[in-house]
Design a protein around this motif. Structure first.
Motif, mmCIF file in Angstrom:
data_model
loop_
_atom_site.group_PDB
_atom_site.id
_atom_site.type_symbol
_atom_site.label_atom_id
_atom_site.label_comp_id
_atom_site.label_asym_id
_atom_site.label_seq_id
_atom_site.Cartn_x
_atom_site.Cartn_y
_atom_site.Cartn_z
ATOM 1 N N TRP A 82 0.226 21.697 -18.408
ATOM 2 C CA TRP A 82 0.143 21.145 -17.055
ATOM 3 C C TRP A 82 0.067 19.614 -17.053
ATOM 4 N N LEU A 83 -0.639 19.020 -18.011
ATOM 5 C CA LEU A 83 -0.845 17.569 -18.014
ATOM 6 C C LEU A 83 0.480 16.794 -18.147
ATOM 7 N N PRO A 84 1.360 17.095 -19.112
ATOM 8 C CA PRO A 84 2.642 16.363 -19.160
ATOM 9 C C PRO A 84 3.525 16.621 -17.952
ATOM 10 N N VAL A 85 3.468 17.834 -17.376
ATOM 11 C CA VAL A 85 4.270 18.105 -16.181
ATOM 12 C C VAL A 85 3.737 17.306 -14.997
ATOM 13 N N ALA A 86 2.407 17.273 -14.845
ATOM 14 C CA ALA A 86 1.806 16.543 -13.725
ATOM 15 C C ALA A 86 2.083 15.055 -13.809
ATOM 16 N N ASN A 87 2.265 14.536 -15.035
ATOM 17 C CA ASN A 87 2.523 13.101 -15.225
ATOM 18 C C ASN A 87 3.971 12.833 -15.625
ATOM 19 N N GLY A 88 4.861 13.754 -15.259
ATOM 20 C CA GLY A 88 6.261 13.596 -15.645
ATOM 21 C C GLY A 88 6.894 12.332 -15.092
ATOM 22 N N ARG A 89 6.596 12.006 -13.836
ATOM 23 C CA ARG A 89 7.181 10.793 -13.254
ATOM 24 C C ARG A 89 6.668 9.546 -13.961
ATOM 25 N N ALA A 90 5.374 9.522 -14.267
ATOM 26 C CA ALA A 90 4.815 8.369 -14.970
ATOM 27 C C ALA A 90 5.420 8.227 -16.362
ATOM 28 N N ILE A 91 5.653 9.363 -17.048
ATOM 29 C CA ILE A 91 6.274 9.317 -18.372
ATOM 30 C C ILE A 91 7.689 8.770 -18.273
ATOM 31 N N ALA A 92 8.437 9.226 -17.254
ATOM 32 C CA ALA A 92 9.806 8.719 -17.066
ATOM 33 C C ALA A 92 9.803 7.222 -16.791
ATOM 34 N N GLU A 93 8.853 6.738 -15.971
ATOM 35 C CA GLU A 93 8.768 5.300 -15.695
ATOM 36 C C GLU A 93 8.433 4.519 -16.960
ATOM 37 N N ALA A 94 7.552 5.072 -17.798
ATOM 38 C CA ALA A 94 7.202 4.398 -19.049
ATOM 39 C C ALA A 94 8.396 4.334 -19.986
ATOM 40 N N VAL A 95 9.197 5.401 -20.032
ATOM 41 C CA VAL A 95 10.394 5.412 -20.882
ATOM 42 C C VAL A 95 11.405 4.374 -20.411
ATOM 43 N N LEU A 96 11.611 4.290 -19.108
ATOM 44 C CA LEU A 96 12.552 3.298 -18.579
ATOM 45 C C LEU A 96 12.065 1.879 -18.861
ATOM 46 N N CYS A 97 10.775 1.638 -18.674
ATOM 47 C CA CYS A 97 10.208 0.317 -18.956
ATOM 48 C C CYS A 97 10.341 -0.014 -20.437
ATOM 49 N N ALA A 98 10.053 0.964 -21.295
ATOM 50 C CA ALA A 98 10.176 0.736 -22.730
ATOM 51 C C ALA A 98 11.613 0.451 -23.124
ATOM 52 N N SER A 99 12.566 1.153 -22.524
ATOM 53 C CA SER A 99 13.981 0.924 -22.831
ATOM 54 C C SER A 99 14.389 -0.499 -22.488
ATOM 55 N N PHE A 100 13.930 -0.977 -21.347
ATOM 56 C CA PHE A 100 14.256 -2.343 -20.930
ATOM 57 C C PHE A 100 13.673 -3.360 -21.904
ATOM 58 N N VAL A 101 12.419 -3.144 -22.306
ATOM 59 C CA VAL A 101 11.772 -4.075 -23.231
ATOM 60 C C VAL A 101 12.462 -4.049 -24.593
ATOM 61 N N ILE A 102 12.856 -2.873 -25.052
ATOM 62 C CA ILE A 102 13.524 -2.752 -26.358
ATOM 63 C C ILE A 102 14.842 -3.517 -26.359
ATOM 64 N N VAL A 103 15.602 -3.401 -25.277
ATOM 65 C CA VAL A 103 16.870 -4.140 -25.194
ATOM 66 C C VAL A 103 16.619 -5.642 -25.274
ATOM 67 N N LEU A 104 15.584 -6.122 -24.577
ATOM 68 C CA LEU A 104 15.266 -7.548 -24.617
ATOM 69 C C LEU A 104 14.851 -7.998 -26.017
ATOM 70 N N LEU A 105 14.025 -7.185 -26.679
ATOM 71 C CA LEU A 105 13.526 -7.573 -27.995
ATOM 72 C C LEU A 105 14.608 -7.521 -29.070
ATOM 73 N N THR A 106 15.595 -6.656 -28.884
ATOM 74 C CA THR A 106 16.622 -6.458 -29.921
ATOM 75 C C THR A 106 17.993 -6.916 -29.447
#
Length: 526
Positions: A37-61
């Motif tokens: 239940w916990l990962p499902v309940a926070n699915g949107r937050a996980i998706a936002e974190a993945v998108l934010c991380a992807s953006f930062v990774i592109v900038l760093l590399t």
């Protein structure tokens, strides 16, 4: 064709993120005791974190990213990419079915719930991988990761930390609101005003005007904006700034924007006690942006002129004439004067608009000798493109002119003078300032740091599209403005001349102005 496919995949991903995020939580609350239940309940937050991380990774590399991209673009296989695209669409369909099962099942038995969750993980992973493979071959993704393992780890950490910081910020709203409340009370007391306070409802003011300091008014929005702005500025100017000293700009910016927010609320109370309509409809709307712009610009200027932050020993004497200034200063002046006058004339006719026209026109005149080519000339194809660009603006534009309602309250001579300045500003000054900034500078700057050496006909689709989007977001009617901006960029690219884009823009502006003019002049008839 490759660029069109890339744009299609990006739009497809945006559509999937937007429309496949169905509300499954309300129908699954009965499963809150199960382990998944916990990962499902926070699915949107996980998706936002993945998108934010992807953006930062592109900038760093970025260097490794661009290098692998160039190495793989010449070896693209459309047949393989089409197969991956078909698989991606099939996976997206399965994912939609998985969501539908979740919304219609209610409380799930432990075994069935576990199977449902694990199948969702597998389907979402396959959907993401197939999208990546449809965009670029696996050799690109593997090569990029192999060169930047550490940056991927750091980017992922930053992305998830930023999302966690968002939750922490929500928890801190109350304490920040209390400190803002106390600061406003202190400012009013220093100014000798009689104070009205209701801490239970966060009400503060005088006996003539009070405001409620909601959590959203506590200063978090300004703090978030200044942190993002300074982060981008520090990265963009990393070669010119002195580190780690430059990191001091972040706490300085946070403290400054928070203090200005308290000063804004105090000023709102004082102004509202005498001019409540202006305080609510004018000052309250634009004061925050004025303070944010002053803070951002002030910190940039201070960092460039202080040896603590800059590597240049004599920053006042070291730089030659900035090549970007002729392209950006007219638009900056136009936006600044419009923002300030908008605070005084909100919801009514902007009587200071002639001043905006004169100041922007003066900037264009001062810089006229620093443009490499004429910025305006007549050309029939450009005029035709401008007429085409006016179509979405006419279709999606408000039906009534914004200048009609208040013209009757002005003396006839003043109204005619205002309309004359409005025509000059809308048809000549504004198109010149905007084309210099968005097509003359931004579009070419995204193609190369030495933007003045970039030919307009060599600019690729990505800078054109990005500059058009940013241009559109500057306007209220942003959808039609994005389309029009894209057409203006094509006009400049067609003959490698900014003058054609300006001519097209002026044509569109003239058509829009003429659609307003009969109604506006009709209000002036005796």
């Amino acid at each position: 064709m490759a660029q069109c496919r890339t744009a299609l995949l990006v739009l497809l991903l945006a559509a999937e993120i937007t429309h496949l995020g169905l509300p499954v939580l309300s129908s699954l609350k009965g499963n809150s005791g199960q382990w998944w239940w916990l990962p499902v309940a926070n699915g949107r937050a996980i998706a936002e974190a993945v998108l934010c991380a992807s953006f930062v990774i592109v900038l760093l590399t970025w260097p490794a990213f661009v290098g692998e991209l160039r190495a793989n673009l010449a070896h693209l296989n459309d047949t393989d990419r089409n197969r991956w695209l078909a698989l991606h669409l099939a996976c997206a369909t399965l994912f939609a079915g998985w969501l539908w099962i979740g919304t219609s099942s209610g409380q799930l038995p432990p075994l069935l719930g576990t199977l449902w969750f694990l199948s969702g993980v597998a389907i979402s992973t396959a959907t993401a991988w197939s999208w990546c493979a449809a965009l670029l071959p696996f050799s690109f993704w593997c090569g990029w990761f192999a060169q930047s393992r550490g940056s991927f780890a750091v980017g992922a950490l930053i992305g998830f930390t930023a999302r966690a910081a968002g939750y922490l910020a929500q928890a801190l709203w109350q304490s920040l609101r209390d400190s803002t409340f106390s600061t406003v009370v202190w400012m009013l007391r220093v100014l000798g005003e009689p104070i009205v306070i209701d801490r239970s409802q966060s009400l503060v003011g005088t006996n003539r005007f009070t405001v409620s300091i909601a959590p959203i008014c506590s200063g978090f929005e300004g703090i978030g904006l200044i942190v993002v702005f300074l982060t981008v500025y520090l990265w963009y100017s990393r070669k010119e700034l002195r580190f780690p000293h430059a990191f001091l700009l972040l706490p300085i910016g946070i403290a400054t924007i928070w203090f200005f927010n308290a000063a804004r609320i105090t000023a709102l109370i004082l102004i509202g006690g005498h001019f409540s309509r202006f305080a609510l409809l004018g000052f309250h709307t634009v004061a925050g942006w004025i303070f944010f712009n002053c803070t951002a610009i002030g910190l940039v200027i201070a960092s460039r002129r202080t040896n603590l932050f800059t590597k240049t020993e004599n920053p006042r004497l070291a730089a030659t004439a900035n090549p970007a200034a002729p392209y950006l200063v007219p638009l900056i002046i136009m936006l600044a004067t419009s923002m300030i006058s908008g605070g005084f004339f909100a919801q009514c006719l902007d009587l200071a608009y002639p001043l905006t026209v004169l100041l922007t026109g003066s900037a264009l005149w001062i810089y006229r000798r620093r443009f490499e080519n004429p910025v305006c000339s007549f050309n029939w194809p450009a005029v035709l493109l401008g007429a085409i660009a006016a179509i979405p603006l006419l279709i999606l534009h408000p039906q009534s002119a914004p200048i009609e309602a208040d013209l009757l309250s002005l003396p006839r001579s003043l109204a005619v003078t205002w309309i004359a300045f409005w025509l000059v500003g809308a048809i000549i000054i504004t198109p010149l300032a905007e084309e210099l900034a968005f097509r003359g500078f931004l579009m070419r700057r995204m193609a190369s740091f030495e933007f003045q050496n970039v030919a307009y006909d060599k600019v690729t689709v990505l800078p054109i599209l990005t500059s058009s989007i940013l241009y559109g977001l500057l306007h209220h009617n942003w959808v039609a403005s994005i389309a029009s901006g894209f057409i203006y960029a094509l006009a400049a690219r067609r003959r490698n001349r900014l003058a054609d884009a300006t001519s097209a823009h002026m044509t569109s502006a003239a058509i829009i102005a003429c659609s307003y003019l009969p109604a506006a002049m009709g209000h002036l008839r005796p």
